[in-house]
Design a protein around this motif. Sequence first.
Motif, PDB file in Angstrom:
ATOM      1  N   GLN A  11       0.825  -1.199   0.000  1.00 27.73           N
ATOM      2  CA  GLN A  11       0.000   0.000   0.000  1.00 27.73           C
ATOM      3  C   GLN A  11       0.868   1.261   0.000  1.00 27.73           C
ATOM      4  N   VAL A  12       1.869   1.280   0.884  1.00 24.31           N
ATOM      5  CA  VAL A  12       2.749   2.445   0.972  1.00 24.31           C
ATOM      6  C   VAL A  12       3.527   2.608  -0.334  1.00 24.31           C
ATOM      7  N   TYR A  13       3.938   1.486  -0.916  1.00 30.07           N
ATOM      8  CA  TYR A  13       4.686   1.575  -2.168  1.00 30.07           C
ATOM      9  C   TYR A  13       3.842   2.295  -3.218  1.00 30.07           C
ATOM     10  N   GLN A  14       2.607   1.862  -3.337  1.00 34.62           N
ATOM     11  CA  GLN A  14       1.712   2.459  -4.317  1.00 34.62           C
ATOM     12  C   GLN A  14       1.584   3.967  -4.114  1.00 34.62           C
ATOM     13  N   GLN A  15       1.372   4.342  -2.859  1.00 37.55           N
ATOM     14  CA  GLN A  15       1.257   5.783  -2.548  1.00 37.55           C
ATOM     15  C   GLN A  15       2.535   6.521  -2.923  1.00 37.55           C
ATOM     16  N   SER A  16       3.669   5.890  -2.630  1.00 34.41           N
ATOM     17  CA  SER A  16       4.958   6.560  -2.835  1.00 34.41           C
ATOM     18  C   SER A  16       5.209   6.822  -4.313  1.00 34.41           C
ATOM     19  N   GLN A  19       2.317   9.681  -5.270  1.00 28.38           N
ATOM     20  CA  GLN A  19       2.569  11.002  -4.710  1.00 28.38           C
ATOM     21  C   GLN A  19       3.931  11.026  -4.017  1.00 28.38           C
ATOM     22  N   PRO A  20       4.999  10.971  -4.819  1.00 28.34           N
ATOM     23  CA  PRO A  20       6.338  10.834  -4.230  1.00 28.34           C
ATOM     24  C   PRO A  20       6.700  11.971  -3.267  1.00 28.34           C
ATOM     25  N   GLU A  21       6.295  13.172  -3.614  1.00 27.41           N
ATOM     26  CA  GLU A  21       6.716  14.290  -2.759  1.00 27.41           C
ATOM     27  C   GLU A  21       6.061  14.230  -1.388  1.00 27.41           C
ATOM     28  N   GLN A  22       4.774  13.895  -1.394  1.00 25.99           N
ATOM     29  CA  GLN A  22       4.101  13.743  -0.100  1.00 25.99           C
ATOM     30  C   GLN A  22       4.738  12.610   0.687  1.00 25.99           C
ATOM     31  N   PHE A  23       5.050  11.551  -0.017  1.00 20.10           N
ATOM     32  CA  PHE A  23       5.654  10.401   0.652  1.00 20.10           C
ATOM     33  C   PHE A  23       6.961  10.802   1.344  1.00 20.10           C
ATOM     34  N   PRO A 420      15.857 -17.036  -2.404  1.00 20.44           N
ATOM     35  CA  PRO A 420      17.323 -17.002  -2.449  1.00 20.44           C
ATOM     36  C   PRO A 420      17.825 -16.399  -3.754  1.00 20.44           C
ATOM     37  N   GLY A 421      18.779 -15.482  -3.641  1.00 15.95           N
ATOM     38  CA  GLY A 421      19.362 -14.878  -4.835  1.00 15.95           C
ATOM     39  C   GLY A 421      18.607 -13.653  -5.329  1.00 15.95           C
ATOM     40  N   TYR A 422      17.497 -13.326  -4.703  1.00 15.52           N
ATOM     41  CA  TYR A 422      16.697 -12.182  -5.133  1.00 15.52           C
ATOM     42  C   TYR A 422      16.753 -11.045  -4.120  1.00 15.52           C
ATOM     43  N   ALA A 423      16.997  -9.848  -4.636  1.00 11.60           N
ATOM     44  CA  ALA A 423      16.893  -8.663  -3.775  1.00 11.60           C
ATOM     45  C   ALA A 423      15.415  -8.301  -3.582  1.00 11.60           C
ATOM     46  N   THR A 424      14.562  -8.995  -4.244  1.00  9.79           N
ATOM     47  CA  THR A 424      13.089  -8.904  -4.179  1.00  9.79           C
ATOM     48  C   THR A 424      12.511  -7.594  -4.729  1.00  9.79           C
ATOM     49  N   LEU A 425      12.039  -6.694  -3.867  1.00  8.78           N
ATOM     50  CA  LEU A 425      11.225  -5.573  -4.342  1.00  8.78           C
ATOM     51  C   LEU A 425      11.828  -4.218  -3.954  1.00  8.78           C
ATOM     52  N   PRO A 426      11.505  -3.195  -4.749  1.00 11.09           N
ATOM     53  CA  PRO A 426      12.036  -1.863  -4.429  1.00 11.09           C
ATOM     54  C   PRO A 426      11.428  -1.319  -3.140  1.00 11.09           C
ATOM     55  N   LEU A 427      12.198  -0.529  -2.407  1.00 16.39           N
ATOM     56  CA  LEU A 427      11.660   0.134  -1.225  1.00 16.39           C
ATOM     57  C   LEU A 427      10.651   1.185  -1.690  1.00 16.39           C
ATOM     58  N   PRO A 428       9.676   1.495  -0.847  1.00 16.39           N
ATOM     59  CA  PRO A 428       8.765   2.584  -1.196  1.00 16.39           C
ATOM     60  C   PRO A 428       9.567   3.838  -1.546  1.00 16.39           C
ATOM     61  N   GLY A 429       9.175   4.485  -2.626  1.00 19.34           N
ATOM     62  CA  GLY A 429       9.878   5.679  -3.079  1.00 19.34           C
ATOM     63  C   GLY A 429      10.857   5.406  -4.209  1.00 19.34           C
ATOM     64  N   ILE A 430      11.142   4.140  -4.458  1.00 18.68           N
ATOM     65  CA  ILE A 430      12.138   3.776  -5.477  1.00 18.68           C
ATOM     66  C   ILE A 430      11.434   3.202  -6.713  1.00 18.68           C
TER      67      ILE A 430
END
Length: 633
Positions: A11-16, A19-23, A420-430
């Motif tokens: 959810q936070v990722y989507q918001q970020s 609306q990146p600036e608000q995030f 294993p071997g995966y950095a998985t998912l971007p942090l919110p904002g990225i």
Amino acid sequence: MKISSFDEYKQVYQQSIEQPEQFWEGIAENFYWRKKWDKVLEWNFKEPRVKWFQGAKLNITENCLDRHLETLGDKPAIIWEPNDPQENHRILTYKQLHDKVCQFANVLKNNGAQKGDRICVYMPMVPELAIAILACARIGAIHSVVFGGFSAQSIADRINDASCKLVITADGSFRGNKPIKLKEIIDDALVQCPSVEKVIVLTRSRTPVSMIKGRDLWWEDEIKRVETQGSVDCPAEEMDAEDMLFILYTSGSTGKPKGVVHTCGGYMVYAGYTFTNVFQYNPGEVYFCTADIGWITGHSYIAYGPLSQGATTVMFEGIPSWPTPGRFWDIVEKYKVNILYTAPTAIRSLMSFGDEALQGKDFSSLKKLGSVGEPINEEAWHWFDEKIGQGRCPIVDTWWQTETGGIMISPLAGLTPTKPGYATLPLPGIQPVLVDENGKEIEGNGTSGNLCIKFPWPGMLRTTYGDHERCRTTYFATYHDMYFTGDGCLRDKDGYYRITGRVDDVLNVSGHRIGTAEVENAINMHSSVVESAVVGYPHDIKGQGIYAFVISPNHHGDEELARKDIMMTVQRIIGAIAKPDKIQFVSGLPKTRSGKIMRRILRKIAEGDTSNLGDTSTLLDPAVVDEIKAGAL
Ligand code: WT7
């Protein structure tokens, strides 16, 4: 500011993204600002010009120290474990660290340091290293830490590139059973550094040193001088969010290392935010990052990230294998470490000692594990998971770079399901994207391409010191309107990211970035060398090893000696970390008719895979390939 479930992450990722600036504004609210920003973000990637939190005023040390005094003053900020387990460890509370930073900040001022001055720090992994960089930040001086393994020549290049006014070092350092004479190396460097006015020398190893009158000063004497002056306090310099905080040099595919510049506001926000979220840090937990402060990992995740969050950070002077290969585990047990952040190369090296090194060790304090620096192979991942984490601890495989300032793609410990071997998912904002060679964004899952980031984040580099054009061409010119990471990457059917490694001429040796061109230049300095080509090859422990093909017709028949001479030359010019693992003497290099070395062919030969070298018909002299193949090491 701490995400606490995978659903919340999504959810936070989507918001970020929407609306990146608000995030980011919301994240920045968690820090102490003397004055808040007028504008959250201004950017274009064309120049590039990126400004976060414009108009805001702060000092990062007030966030790392002062703001914790009331609540955490007596809590340990730094736990220091010496190289020699027989020597006493040290614990600095937030109060003590604050006082020592202020004291040393006054030492810097006494010696003419001012806001904006560049200060080179070349020190062992002792608490005074953390104190030194924080003291620079306190007075608004820009630190440039040079890893203790670099040679005099490398230090001189870095000092001169930034015209450093001061150097902070120690007499010597201990790493394993090898003492290193830091001050002697600095003395060699300073022969060619006219900008340096003062050198402050910490006593660590008690190795004899030459102290030059008027230039060299003992750390301890200077502290005494401050004490006799009375007040230990040192008010923090008020910094603009976009003022430079530090420079850190890193290698690229061409030329000399570049000084990556990070700024006060954005970097602070990013290091703190990522630390808390990725490691899911809880107050009171003991956190141990095994990196050296000489690299970005140490800047962001031994010093600034943890301290800005009021964490207890363990700092270790030594190496994983000395005096025994159980050293990390002894430290874990001794300080009841809850979070351990290390590198695949260290994991593989400790794995190679077998399970005996784990006998009788107590891993029960561990709750979370982290990995950084290079792709982690599945075997190492599982060993880390089973033997160290004992199946109880989530592993965060954190992908990021010196230039990104902090972790970009990573699981959140215990929240994000791992692979294993995966950095998985971007942090919110990225906002990562994969692009094809034409720079076209590849959409959808189950794809691979070159990894780029299409929107700014607060921790990103702002420039390369003294050469903004180089920053533009290296990172922002390859693909239109994107930051190019230099890494290849795949995105699986679940949208999980797996970093496959560099796609440029940059090697990753034991998690250290080394440019092939840089190593070639060093080899070519040797008087009997005509030309050379350097490539990487898979190495069981280091990840990548350095393989050098060298044309040297005049080595008088003694190949072994010639190899040693070349090694010595590289050690002198760059440092021991860049010494080739293999040197093959050749009579020529595979070149196209236009004179370009065909590295693809050399890479295959170095990897030991000569079954299909591809099309060699465009080569100037195809016969040279057979000779190189026959002589491969
Ligand atoms: C390069 C950056 C980030 C601090 C340490 C290295 C590689 C880094 C991972 C990872 C796969 C990784 C990349 C990157 N890298 N972390 N988790 N998985 N590769 O910093 O010296 O700036 O090197 O290290 O190739 O570009 P650096």
